[in-house]
Motif scaffolding. Structure first.
Motif, PDB file in Angstrom:
ATOM      1  N   TYR A 137       0.778  -1.239   0.000  1.00 40.98           N
ATOM      2  CA  TYR A 137       0.000   0.000   0.000  1.00 40.98           C
ATOM      3  C   TYR A 137       0.810   1.290   0.000  1.00 40.98           C
ATOM      4  O   TYR A 137       0.288   2.326  -0.349  1.00 40.98           O
ATOM      5  CB  TYR A 137      -0.956   0.016   1.213  1.00 40.98           C
ATOM      6  N   HIS A 138       2.094   1.216   0.371  1.00 38.20           N
ATOM      7  CA  HIS A 138       2.821   2.493   0.422  1.00 38.20           C
ATOM      8  C   HIS A 138       2.989   3.025  -1.005  1.00 38.20           C
ATOM      9  O   HIS A 138       3.492   2.334  -1.894  1.00 38.20           O
ATOM     10  CB  HIS A 138       4.184   2.273   1.076  1.00 38.20           C
ATOM     11  N   LYS A 139       2.629   4.297  -1.217  1.00 38.28           N
ATOM     12  CA  LYS A 139       2.504   4.795  -2.590  1.00 38.28           C
ATOM     13  C   LYS A 139       3.840   4.776  -3.341  1.00 38.28           C
ATOM     14  O   LYS A 139       3.872   4.634  -4.548  1.00 38.28           O
ATOM     15  CB  LYS A 139       1.901   6.201  -2.615  1.00 38.28           C
ATOM     16  N   ILE A 140       4.963   4.897  -2.617  1.00 30.40           N
ATOM     17  CA  ILE A 140       6.257   4.894  -3.317  1.00 30.40           C
ATOM     18  C   ILE A 140       6.815   3.469  -3.391  1.00 30.40           C
ATOM     19  O   ILE A 140       7.181   2.976  -4.449  1.00 30.40           O
ATOM     20  CB  ILE A 140       7.270   5.819  -2.603  1.00 30.40           C
ATOM     21  N   VAL A 141       6.794   2.786  -2.246  1.00 31.54           N
ATOM     22  CA  VAL A 141       7.424   1.459  -2.194  1.00 31.54           C
ATOM     23  C   VAL A 141       6.754   0.511  -3.187  1.00 31.54           C
ATOM     24  O   VAL A 141       7.403  -0.236  -3.911  1.00 31.54           O
ATOM     25  CB  VAL A 141       7.327   0.876  -0.759  1.00 31.54           C
ATOM     26  N   ARG A 142       5.418   0.609  -3.275  1.00 32.77           N
ATOM     27  CA  ARG A 142       4.697  -0.381  -4.093  1.00 32.77           C
ATOM     28  C   ARG A 142       5.120  -0.297  -5.567  1.00 32.77           C
ATOM     29  O   ARG A 142       5.051  -1.280  -6.291  1.00 32.77           O
ATOM     30  CB  ARG A 142       3.199  -0.179  -3.957  1.00 32.77           C
ATOM     31  N   ARG A 143       5.608   0.870  -5.963  1.00 31.76           N
ATOM     32  CA  ARG A 143       5.995   1.013  -7.377  1.00 31.76           C
ATOM     33  C   ARG A 143       7.209   0.148  -7.714  1.00 31.76           C
ATOM     34  O   ARG A 143       7.403  -0.266  -8.842  1.00 31.76           O
ATOM     35  CB  ARG A 143       6.310   2.476  -7.678  1.00 31.76           C
ATOM     36  N   SER A 144       8.025  -0.130  -6.692  1.00 29.55           N
ATOM     37  CA  SER A 144       9.240  -0.923  -6.973  1.00 29.55           C
ATOM     38  C   SER A 144       8.990  -2.415  -6.798  1.00 29.55           C
ATOM     39  O   SER A 144       9.883  -3.225  -6.924  1.00 29.55           O
ATOM     40  CB  SER A 144      10.363  -0.493  -6.023  1.00 29.55           C
ATOM     41  N   TYR A 145       7.723  -2.768  -6.527  1.00 30.70           N
ATOM     42  CA  TYR A 145       7.436  -4.189  -6.381  1.00 30.70           C
ATOM     43  C   TYR A 145       7.253  -4.803  -7.766  1.00 30.70           C
ATOM     44  O   TYR A 145       6.460  -4.319  -8.569  1.00 30.70           O
ATOM     45  CB  TYR A 145       6.173  -4.406  -5.537  1.00 30.70           C
ATOM     46  N   ASP A 146       8.011  -5.887  -8.002  1.00 30.59           N
ATOM     47  CA  ASP A 146       8.022  -6.480  -9.332  1.00 30.59           C
ATOM     48  C   ASP A 146       7.029  -7.644  -9.395  1.00 30.59           C
ATOM     49  O   ASP A 146       7.406  -8.820  -9.306  1.00 30.59           O
ATOM     50  CB  ASP A 146       9.451  -6.986  -9.614  1.00 30.59           C
ATOM     51  N   LYS A 147       5.709  -7.306  -9.541  1.00 35.40           N
ATOM     52  CA  LYS A 147       4.723  -8.385  -9.400  1.00 35.40           C
ATOM     53  C   LYS A 147       4.773  -9.363 -10.577  1.00 35.40           C
ATOM     54  O   LYS A 147       4.337 -10.495 -10.460  1.00 35.40           O
ATOM     55  CB  LYS A 147       3.310  -7.836  -9.215  1.00 35.40           C
ATOM     56  N   ASP A 148       5.350  -8.933 -11.722  1.00 36.58           N
ATOM     57  CA  ASP A 148       5.404  -9.883 -12.850  1.00 36.58           C
ATOM     58  C   ASP A 148       6.414 -10.993 -12.596  1.00 36.58           C
ATOM     59  O   ASP A 148       6.314 -12.068 -13.149  1.00 36.58           O
ATOM     60  CB  ASP A 148       5.804  -9.139 -14.138  1.00 36.58           C
ATOM     61  N   GLN A 149       7.409 -10.675 -11.767  1.00 32.34           N
ATOM     62  CA  GLN A 149       8.433 -11.692 -11.493  1.00 32.34           C
ATOM     63  C   GLN A 149       8.079 -12.506 -10.249  1.00 32.34           C
ATOM     64  O   GLN A 149       8.485 -13.638 -10.100  1.00 32.34           O
ATOM     65  CB  GLN A 149       9.784 -10.993 -11.260  1.00 32.34           C
ATOM     66  N   ASP A 150       7.332 -11.872  -9.328  1.00 31.94           N
ATOM     67  CA  ASP A 150       7.034 -12.542  -8.050  1.00 31.94           C
ATOM     68  C   ASP A 150       5.762 -13.357  -8.230  1.00 31.94           C
ATOM     69  O   ASP A 150       4.714 -13.035  -7.686  1.00 31.94           O
ATOM     70  CB  ASP A 150       6.847 -11.482  -6.949  1.00 31.94           C
ATOM     71  N   THR A 151       5.876 -14.441  -9.012  1.00 34.58           N
ATOM     72  CA  THR A 151       4.640 -15.145  -9.417  1.00 34.58           C
ATOM     73  C   THR A 151       4.474 -16.493  -8.748  1.00 34.58           C
ATOM     74  O   THR A 151       3.626 -17.274  -9.136  1.00 34.58           O
ATOM     75  CB  THR A 151       4.704 -15.409 -10.938  1.00 34.58           C
TER      76      THR A 151
END
Lengths: 215, 10
Positions: free
Chosen positions: A80-94
């Motif tokens: 939920y953190h507006k900045i941190v979440r942008r660096s989360y690589d959800k395409d790789q963390d599958t």
């Protein structure tokens, strides 16, 4: 309390603090698997059900609160953190971590020390903790380059359980009828899962090169 | 809590 267990708890504490520090200061969760963090939050939530019912020591209660607080806040940051979440690589963390939760729950229903809700939940948390690192290790394999904070995080996380194994050996020899096969076997499986990471982590440290995991 | 149980661990 023995030195191995205390060292294990401090190493475990250091691992969550390293992660919180990384996320909080550089506002980035690059290379961190949200799935592993969610599994860890679930591990603590199911293991510390006795937090408000059985008082063991101030240390025990304090550490439980720290682990619960840190694991849930890490999940919150990444989700939920507006900045941190942008660096989360959800395409790789599958990694489909639900495929880890269900078998651990079924296994806990089958193999446990006592068939009570608390005991099954506690056993579930042991089995889940043993495999919780898998999404993170898979993500590291994929992203290949590992920044050293993430490397340190995984290393400390593996080292804490290895120290706990020494603690169990020590307690086995010093305390009569201290036998907990379920705890020992799941702790051993957990540590073995880190073994190959340890190998490459140590190699990179020895040759003073950036940590690279083979594809 | 019987201290020898592994429940006194984290």
């Amino acid at each position: 309390m023995n030195i191995f267990r205390f060292a294990g708890d401090m190493t475990h504490l250091a691992s969550v603090l390293v992660l919180l520090l990384k996320i909080h200061t550089i506002k980035s969760c690059a290379g961190i698997s949200l799935k592993t963090q969610e599994l860890y939050a679930l591990v603590f939530a199911t293991r510390y059900l006795d937090l408000f019912t059985d008082y063991i020591s101030l240390y025990n209660t304090l550490m439980k609160l720290i682990f619960l607080g840190s694991s849930f806040s890490i999940v919150w940051y990444i989700r939920y953190h507006k900045i941190v979440r942008r660096s989360y690589d959800k395409d790789q963390d599958t990694f489909r971590h639900y495929f880890l939760v269900l078998p651990c729950l079924l296994l806990a229903l089958l193999i446990n020390e006592k068939f009570t809700f608390r005991e099954v939940m506690w056993t579930f948390s042991l089995y889940l903790e043993a495999v919780a690192i898998l999404p993170q290790l898979v993500l590291l394999q994929r992203t290949r380059n590992i920044d050293n904070l993430t490397g340190q995080y995984v290393f400390l996380l593996g080292a804490y359980r290895a120290l706990y194994i020494l603690n169990w050996i020590y307690r086995y020899f010093t305390e009569p009828h201290y036998v907990h096969w379920i705890t020992w076997i799941s702790g051993l499986v957990q540590t073995l899962l880190y073994a190959d990471f340890f190998y490459y982590y140590f190699q990179s440290w020895k040759n003073n090169v950036k940590l690279e995991l083979p594809a | 809590i019987n201290a020898d149980s592994v429940k006194d661990e984290l």
